[in-house]
Design a protein around this motif. Structure first.
Motif, PDB file in Angstrom:
ATOM      1  N   ALA A 506       0.712  -1.202   0.029  1.00 55.62           N
ATOM      2  CA  ALA A 506      -0.100   0.148  -0.031  1.00 55.62           C
ATOM      3  C   ALA A 506       0.841   1.044  -0.014  1.00 55.62           C
ATOM      4  CB  ALA A 506      -1.003  -0.127   1.198  1.00 55.62           C
ATOM      5  N   LEU A 507       2.074   1.219   0.760  1.00 58.61           N
ATOM      6  CA  LEU A 507       2.682   2.524   0.869  1.00 58.61           C
ATOM      7  C   LEU A 507       3.552   2.734  -0.475  1.00 58.61           C
ATOM      8  CD1 LEU A 507       4.541   4.722   2.225  1.00 58.61           C
ATOM      9  CD2 LEU A 507       6.050   3.020   3.286  1.00 58.61           C
ATOM     10  N   LEU A 508       4.051   1.397  -0.880  1.00 60.95           N
ATOM     11  CA  LEU A 508       4.682   1.579  -2.329  1.00 60.95           C
ATOM     12  C   LEU A 508       3.801   2.093  -3.061  1.00 60.95           C
ATOM     13  CD1 LEU A 508       6.995  -1.620  -2.200  1.00 60.95           C
ATOM     14  CD2 LEU A 508       7.770   0.778  -2.043  1.00 60.95           C
ATOM     15  N   ALA A 509       2.490   1.502  -3.420  1.00 60.00           N
ATOM     16  CA  ALA A 509       1.490   2.115  -4.272  1.00 60.00           C
ATOM     17  C   ALA A 509       1.484   3.723  -4.148  1.00 60.00           C
ATOM     18  CB  ALA A 509       0.190   1.352  -4.014  1.00 60.00           C
ATOM     19  N   THR A 523       8.139   8.258 -15.520  1.00 63.19           N
ATOM     20  CA  THR A 523       8.891   7.148 -16.302  1.00 63.19           C
ATOM     21  C   THR A 523       9.379   5.930 -15.247  1.00 63.19           C
ATOM     22  OG1 THR A 523      10.814   8.395 -16.484  1.00 63.19           O
ATOM     23  CG2 THR A 523       9.288   8.392 -18.344  1.00 63.19           C
ATOM     24  N   ILE A 524       8.999   6.126 -14.035  1.00 66.90           N
ATOM     25  CA  ILE A 524       9.826   5.347 -12.968  1.00 66.90           C
ATOM     26  C   ILE A 524       8.597   4.370 -12.730  1.00 66.90           C
ATOM     27  CG2 ILE A 524      10.694   4.913 -10.590  1.00 66.90           C
ATOM     28  CD1 ILE A 524      11.710   7.790 -10.760  1.00 66.90           C
ATOM     29  N   TYR A 525       8.910   2.949 -12.921  1.00 67.29           N
ATOM     30  CA  TYR A 525       7.794   2.027 -12.814  1.00 67.29           C
ATOM     31  C   TYR A 525       7.950   0.932 -11.630  1.00 67.29           C
ATOM     32  CZ  TYR A 525       6.869   3.611 -17.438  1.00 67.29           C
ATOM     33  OH  TYR A 525       6.247   4.169 -18.720  1.00 67.29           O
ATOM     34  N   ASP A 526       9.343   0.959 -11.130  1.00 67.82           N
ATOM     35  CA  ASP A 526       9.914   0.143 -10.210  1.00 67.82           C
ATOM     36  C   ASP A 526      10.007   0.780  -8.701  1.00 67.82           C
ATOM     37  OD1 ASP A 526       9.953  -2.763 -11.394  1.00 67.82           O
ATOM     38  OD2 ASP A 526      11.134  -1.593 -12.774  1.00 67.82           O
ATOM     39  N   PHE A 527       9.409   0.321  -7.718  1.00 68.59           N
ATOM     40  CA  PHE A 527       9.548   1.001  -6.352  1.00 68.59           C
ATOM     41  C   PHE A 527       9.839  -0.320  -5.622  1.00 68.59           C
ATOM     42  CE2 PHE A 527       7.319   3.769  -8.954  1.00 68.59           C
ATOM     43  CZ  PHE A 527       7.693   5.140  -8.463  1.00 68.59           C
ATOM     44  N   LEU A 528      10.881   0.114  -4.629  1.00 63.82           N
ATOM     45  CA  LEU A 528      11.171  -1.024  -3.552  1.00 63.82           C
ATOM     46  C   LEU A 528      11.487  -0.268  -2.406  1.00 63.82           C
ATOM     47  CD1 LEU A 528      14.130  -2.954  -5.528  1.00 63.82           C
ATOM     48  CD2 LEU A 528      11.911  -3.662  -5.085  1.00 63.82           C
ATOM     49  N   LEU A 529      10.908  -1.060  -1.234  1.00 62.20           N
ATOM     50  CA  LEU A 529      11.318  -0.619  -0.001  1.00 62.20           C
ATOM     51  C   LEU A 529      12.511  -1.210   0.847  1.00 62.20           C
ATOM     52  CD1 LEU A 529       8.589  -0.133   2.845  1.00 62.20           C
ATOM     53  CD2 LEU A 529      10.430  -1.439   3.385  1.00 62.20           C
ATOM     54  N   HIS A 530      13.299  -0.345   1.382  1.00 60.59           N
ATOM     55  CA  HIS A 530      14.528  -0.725   2.198  1.00 60.59           C
ATOM     56  C   HIS A 530      14.367  -0.526   3.629  1.00 60.59           C
ATOM     57  CE1 HIS A 530      18.673  -1.213   2.970  1.00 60.59           C
ATOM     58  NE2 HIS A 530      19.049  -1.674   1.843  1.00 60.59           N
ATOM     59  N   PRO A 531      14.941  -1.314   4.526  1.00 59.84           N
ATOM     60  CA  PRO A 531      14.822  -1.105   6.017  1.00 59.84           C
ATOM     61  C   PRO A 531      15.609   0.049   6.306  1.00 59.84           C
ATOM     62  CG  PRO A 531      15.861  -3.074   5.529  1.00 59.84           C
ATOM     63  CD  PRO A 531      15.419  -2.699   4.184  1.00 59.84           C
ATOM     64  N   SER A 532      16.948  -0.041   5.735  1.00 57.80           N
ATOM     65  CA  SER A 532      17.847   1.201   6.249  1.00 57.80           C
ATOM     66  C   SER A 532      18.969   1.205   5.379  1.00 57.80           C
ATOM     67  CB  SER A 532      18.559   0.485   7.523  1.00 57.80           C
ATOM     68  OG  SER A 532      19.328   1.497   8.108  1.00 57.80           O
TER      69      SER A 532
END
Length: 562
Positions: A506-509, A523-532
């Motif tokens: 949900a956050l990445l969306a 034009t950015i289609y890829d999103f990733l979450l990183h802890p630190s």
């Protein structure tokens, strides 16, 4: 014996002599010692006259040891009265100080020493012990001075140097181009490189900093960066050295900054943004004010607006926070005050304009040229871009170093000749606005090179950072340069970190939707979450995007196609 200093010498040691004549009885340096029976901190101090005499004695002792102009000596001493006095002594005798940030780690530190091949070590006991135990690795280092207790090795101690007869000693008459120091970069976008400083460069740094910020003799400064104690002493400013690990400012106890500010009625302080983040948070939580503090300087990493805002609320009502911009190879270049950031440029930055680093210092010339990863030999090979167009920044002036000591290839890539003048390629991309202010848009090495053109980290990341749950973000490119596709990696604030896969999605969306609505990031289609995020040890702020790019590539499928 060193030759006499002329009135026109650019040796910074000569500035200390002038200050000692004018303000001899004033305190030059104070360092925290034990506490008295009343619980108040007791300080060890030295006056300007005493510092001048002590550094001259140390210089005479070094000369007796065989140190001559050009001798390379590694200086590895903790911030202290001894450190400042030794730096001035090395200037006075004409030695080339080798200064390496211990915060870069043991492996990098040893690599730096191997490259520069010092002819001696002026260092604390543990460093001398390591040098001896390494056997032949530093066999060429014959001129060694122990600062502290000498254990199982021979050689002089700092106390031995102080026994020298300084009556006939004369300060080295440094010419502009005479080497003064080799200082290593932190290596945030590559291995550390040894930057060769000339005497003129140090001398001009003092003048430029003093004049831009209107620093006057008699002020009291808390230097969170050791070399600023040197600049202070050359300007007639008292230095109160705080109790902290200068190589890891993010670990500072904020009380060790707040207490001396109150004890000494300190008017100025230079420290990393990591220091001011902790200090301002502590002041906010405990309702502490620092009313004597009128001028705060912070550099080495970006200063977030929330830190500027908090610091403005605790210092003198008419005080300001200044963020000088530059690099080890060229400092200072430009500066901007918090009042200007919070009064206007912050909003533009949030909308993707980049980060305004302000106006150039009076001794600096700058240009923005067409971005290139190839060497540029002469200035006439550069194509200057129009105002407002993003390119790479080049700078020239007396504080700009001319070459690296340890790498001719690095010199070839970073320096441009212009007759007798040298221009330095900052490695930063951005643009000049109508007011001749530079707007930083990221490191050249970090730009994402897509088939449709380059994308720049700072403007794009600002769009993702506008989400209130995001602490920071990193734009990286996956694939070969020219064919890369962009990936936005986000790190949430610790207290907003999503705890389930559904919450992460949900956050990445939400971040994706925000970016899709902006022309810089659509034009950015890829999103990733990183802890630190992996960041530098010193400032806990410089993001290692190269590592994140590898991390992202391991987690993604093939690039999206339109």
């Amino acid at each position: 014996m060193a030759t006499a200093a002329s009135t026109s010498t650019k040796n910074v040691g000569s500035l200390l002599a002038q200050v000692a004549q004018e303000r001899g009885d004033a305190v030059a340096i104070a360092t925290p010692a034990r506490r008295g029976k009343d619980g108040r901190r007791v300080y060890q101090t030295i006056t300007f006259a005493e510092l001048e005499a002590d550094s001259t004695r140390l210089a005479a002792g070094l000369a007796e040891l065989g140190v001559t102009p050009g001798t390379r000596l590694a200086l590895l001493v903790k911030p202290s009265i001894d450190f400042v006095s030794l730096v001035f002594a090395l200037f006075k005798v004409g030695a080339v100080s080798v200064l390496i940030d211990p915060g870069m780690g043991r492996k990098n530190l040893l690599r730096c020493l191997d490259q520069v091949e010092p002819e001696g070590f002026v260092a604390i006991s543990i460093v001398q012990a390591v040098r001896v135990l390494m056997g032949r690795r530093y066999a060429q280092a014959k001129k060694n001075v122990t600062v502290g207790r000498r254990w199982f090795w021979g050689g002089a101690t700092i106390d031995d140097l102080r026994k020298a007869d300084a009556s006939g000693f004369q300060t080295f008459a440094a010419a502009d181009d005479d080497p003064a120091a080799i200082i290593f970069t932190t290596g945030s976008t590559g291995p550390p490189k040894g930057v060769l400083f000339r005497h003129e460069g140090f001398y001009e740094q003092v003048q430029q900093i003093r004049d831009r910020y209107e620093i006057a003799p008699g002020e009291v400064d808390l230097p969170g960066f050791p070399l600023f104690g040197l600049f202070n002493s050359a300007m007639g400013v008292t230095s109160v050295i705080p109790e902290m690990d200068a190589s890891r400012p993010a670990s500072v106890n904020p009380l060790n900054i707040i207490e001396p500010i109150h004890d000494w009625q300190i008017s100025q302080s230079f420290a990393s943004p990591a220091v001011w983040n902790k200090v301002s948070l502590y002041c906010e939580q405990h309702q502490i004010q620092l009313p004597t503090l009128k001028r705060v300087l912070s550099a080495g990493a970006p200063v977030p607006p929330h830190v500027l805002r908090r610091m403005k609320s605790v210092i003198h009502p008419e005080g300001d926070i200044h963020t000088p911009y530059g690099a080890t190879e060229a400092l200072p270049i430009a500066s901007i005050a918090a009042s200007e950031v919070l009064g206007g440029t912050e909003l533009e930055s949030q909308q993707g304009a980049g980060t305004c680093v302000g106006r150039r210092f009076s001794g600096i010339q700058w240009r923005v040229i067409r971005i290139s990863d190839a060497p540029i030999e002469t200035l006439d090979q550069c194509e200057e871009v129009a105002a407002g167009e993003i390119g790479e920044l080049i700078v020239s002036g007396p504080v700009v170093t001319r070459r690296y000591f340890t790498s001719e290839e690095a010199t070839r890539l970073a320096k441009i000749t212009d007759g007798e003048r040298i221009w330095h390629r900052m490695g930063d991309v951005g643009y000049l606005d109508a007011e001749d202010r530079f707007w930083f848009c990221g490191r050249k090495a970090h730009r994402v090179q897509t088939p449709d053109g380059d994308m720049y980290t700072i403007p794009c990341e600002a769009i993702a950072n506008n989400h209130d749950a995001i602490y920071r973000s990193a734009l990286v490119g996956v694939g070969e340069p020219g064919e890369q596709f962009p990936v936005m990696i986000v790190e949430p604030w610790p207290d907003r970190y999503p705890q389930t896969k559904e919450a992460i999605d949900a956050l990445l969306a939400e971040v994706r939707e925000r970016c899709a609505a902006h022309p810089l990031t659509e034009t950015i289609y890829d999103f990733l979450l990183h802890p630190s995020f992996p960041v530098d040890i010193r400032h806990n702020a410089k993001i290692f995007r190269e590592k994140l790019a590898v991390w992202a590539e391991e987690r993604l499928d093939l690039p999206h196609q339109d």
